[in-house]
Design a protein around this motif. Sequence first.
Motif, PDB file in Angstrom:
ATOM      1  N   LEU A  89       0.843  -1.189   0.000  1.00  0.00           N
ATOM      2  CA  LEU A  89       0.000   0.000   0.000  1.00  0.00           C
ATOM      3  C   LEU A  89       0.883   1.246   0.000  1.00  0.00           C
ATOM      4  CD1 LEU A  89      -2.641  -1.120   2.650  1.00  0.00           C
ATOM      5  CD2 LEU A  89      -3.038  -0.860   0.196  1.00  0.00           C
ATOM      6  N   MET A  90       0.362   2.338  -0.536  1.00  0.00           N
ATOM      7  CA  MET A  90       1.139   3.565  -0.660  1.00  0.00           C
ATOM      8  C   MET A  90       1.064   4.379   0.629  1.00  0.00           C
ATOM      9  SD  MET A  90       0.224   4.482  -4.644  1.00  0.00           S
ATOM     10  CE  MET A  90       1.413   5.832  -4.772  1.00  0.00           C
ATOM     11  N   THR A  91       1.626   3.806   1.687  1.00  0.00           N
ATOM     12  CA  THR A  91       1.677   4.480   2.978  1.00  0.00           C
ATOM     13  C   THR A  91       3.015   5.181   3.138  1.00  0.00           C
ATOM     14  OG1 THR A  91       2.459   2.428   4.001  1.00  0.00           O
ATOM     15  CG2 THR A  91       0.090   2.844   4.057  1.00  0.00           C
ATOM     16  N   ILE A  92       3.136   5.973   4.200  1.00  0.00           N
ATOM     17  CA  ILE A  92       4.369   6.725   4.432  1.00  0.00           C
ATOM     18  C   ILE A  92       4.992   6.287   5.751  1.00  0.00           C
ATOM     19  CG2 ILE A  92       3.626   8.713   3.097  1.00  0.00           C
ATOM     20  CD1 ILE A  92       2.838  10.084   5.711  1.00  0.00           C
ATOM     21  N   GLY A  93       6.260   6.620   5.939  1.00  0.00           N
ATOM     22  CA  GLY A  93       6.983   6.198   7.124  1.00  0.00           C
ATOM     23  C   GLY A  93       6.754   7.093   8.330  1.00  0.00           C
ATOM     24  N   MET A  94       6.295   8.325   8.116  1.00  0.00           N
ATOM     25  CA  MET A  94       6.104   9.254   9.228  1.00  0.00           C
ATOM     26  C   MET A  94       4.942   8.799  10.110  1.00  0.00           C
ATOM     27  SD  MET A  94       5.635  13.407   9.115  1.00  0.00           S
ATOM     28  CE  MET A  94       4.234  13.314   7.993  1.00  0.00           C
ATOM     29  N   SER A  95       5.175   8.707  11.402  1.00  0.00           N
ATOM     30  CA  SER A  95       4.123   8.271  12.317  1.00  0.00           C
ATOM     31  C   SER A  95       3.120   9.397  12.543  1.00  0.00           C
ATOM     32  CB  SER A  95       4.730   7.852  13.654  1.00  0.00           C
ATOM     33  OG  SER A  95       5.226   8.979  14.358  1.00  0.00           O
ATOM     34  N   LYS A  96       1.903   9.010  12.904  1.00  0.00           N
ATOM     35  CA  LYS A  96       0.851  10.006  13.146  1.00  0.00           C
ATOM     36  C   LYS A  96       1.165  10.866  14.369  1.00  0.00           C
ATOM     37  CE  LYS A  96      -2.842   7.397  10.909  1.00  0.00           C
ATOM     38  NZ  LYS A  96      -4.196   6.786  11.035  1.00  0.00           N
ATOM     39  N   ALA A  97       1.815  10.263  15.362  1.00  0.00           N
ATOM     40  CA  ALA A  97       2.164  11.013  16.567  1.00  0.00           C
ATOM     41  C   ALA A  97       3.179  12.112  16.247  1.00  0.00           C
ATOM     42  CB  ALA A  97       2.722  10.062  17.627  1.00  0.00           C
ATOM     43  N   ASP A  98       4.200  11.761  15.450  1.00  0.00           N
ATOM     44  CA  ASP A  98       5.214  12.754  15.072  1.00  0.00           C
ATOM     45  C   ASP A  98       4.616  13.849  14.203  1.00  0.00           C
ATOM     46  OD1 ASP A  98       7.200  11.467  16.475  1.00  0.00           O
ATOM     47  OD2 ASP A  98       7.938  10.338  14.743  1.00  0.00           O
ATOM     48  N   SER A  99       3.789  13.458  13.237  1.00  0.00           N
ATOM     49  CA  SER A  99       3.217  14.458  12.335  1.00  0.00           C
ATOM     50  C   SER A  99       2.303  15.418  13.085  1.00  0.00           C
ATOM     51  CB  SER A  99       2.444  13.755  11.210  1.00  0.00           C
ATOM     52  OG  SER A  99       1.352  13.006  11.732  1.00  0.00           O
ATOM     53  N   LYS A 100       1.580  14.904  14.065  1.00  0.00           N
ATOM     54  CA  LYS A 100       0.702  15.780  14.852  1.00  0.00           C
ATOM     55  C   LYS A 100       1.524  16.766  15.673  1.00  0.00           C
ATOM     56  CE  LYS A 100      -3.287  15.727  17.936  1.00  0.00           C
ATOM     57  NZ  LYS A 100      -4.264  14.887  18.669  1.00  0.00           N
ATOM     58  N   LYS A 101       2.670  16.307  16.192  1.00  0.00           N
ATOM     59  CA  LYS A 101       3.536  17.179  16.977  1.00  0.00           C
ATOM     60  C   LYS A 101       4.173  18.259  16.108  1.00  0.00           C
ATOM     61  CE  LYS A 101       7.524  15.634  18.430  1.00  0.00           C
ATOM     62  NZ  LYS A 101       8.539  14.877  19.214  1.00  0.00           N
ATOM     63  N   TRP A 102       4.560  17.889  14.888  1.00  0.00           N
ATOM     64  CA  TRP A 102       5.232  18.839  14.006  1.00  0.00           C
ATOM     65  C   TRP A 102       4.264  19.810  13.335  1.00  0.00           C
ATOM     66  CZ3 TRP A 102       8.081  14.127  11.510  1.00  0.00           C
ATOM     67  CH2 TRP A 102       9.084  13.692  12.383  1.00  0.00           C
ATOM     68  N   PHE A 103       3.104  19.315  12.910  1.00  0.00           N
ATOM     69  CA  PHE A 103       2.179  20.146  12.141  1.00  0.00           C
ATOM     70  C   PHE A 103       0.955  20.623  12.926  1.00  0.00           C
ATOM     71  CE2 PHE A 103       4.320  17.373   9.045  1.00  0.00           C
ATOM     72  CZ  PHE A 103       4.834  18.323   8.189  1.00  0.00           C
TER      73      PHE A 103
END
Length: 252
Positions: A89-103
């Motif tokens: 599947l075309m998923t990404i390596g960035m975790s949801k926890a990290d992305s929420k913290k950064w963005f």
Amino acid sequence: MKKIFALIAAFVPAIALASGSSVHLDHHRTDLHDTASLQRGAKVFANYCMGCHSLEHARFNRVARDLDIPEKLMMDNLVFAGDKKFGDLMTIGMSKADSKKWFGATPPDLTLVARVRRPDWVYTYLRSFYEDPSRPWGVNNVVFKDVGMPNVLGHLQGVQKLGTAQVKVGYDTLTGQEITEEHEHVLYLDQAGELTPEQFDKVVYDLVNFLVYVAEPIALERQTIGWWVLLFLVIFFVPVYFLNKEYWKDFK
């Protein structure tokens, strides 16, 4: 009655997302037959969007097959995670926890964005970022106010600003010159980017074209099947008509 309310509740979020703001939306002339455009759109998505946004309901091999992209070309140029396989599947390596913290919020999966928001909305949104120093990423968007993402295509488009500018309203038929008027609260290009406005619009067009395909990969097949179904119904109507006529003749 409960089922009716549940059905309404299920559709309300989609309707709200699709309606968006009251801003005029530019038309996106989707063409799923244009394989070259879809290939270019896949390239743009992989290079500029897939660092944060996934396509969790699409697979690399399905996209490659539908868009006539050889496996090696796909894996070498459009798949940047080393642990990904052709059938993944075309998923990404960035975790949801990290992305929420950064963005501040997890970047949404974009598999169905073209169906939920509609192509015109996505096309206009991607071309409507403007400079806003008050925002965390230095940009805002007239279609999605206080947007929480950076303008990843900004270096291609250039720096847009929102303010007073001369807007073309027509042509003088005698001189052939453009007629402009000063309008307030309009987007205008303050600094040119790497591409001309026409070239940038083409890049965004290809990207949205690809997102429309991803949202419903079976769209062209469905349309073809639809024509065959209509043809079957037309042909089937003939024997049914005469059978019905034969059946009821004794009851007249």
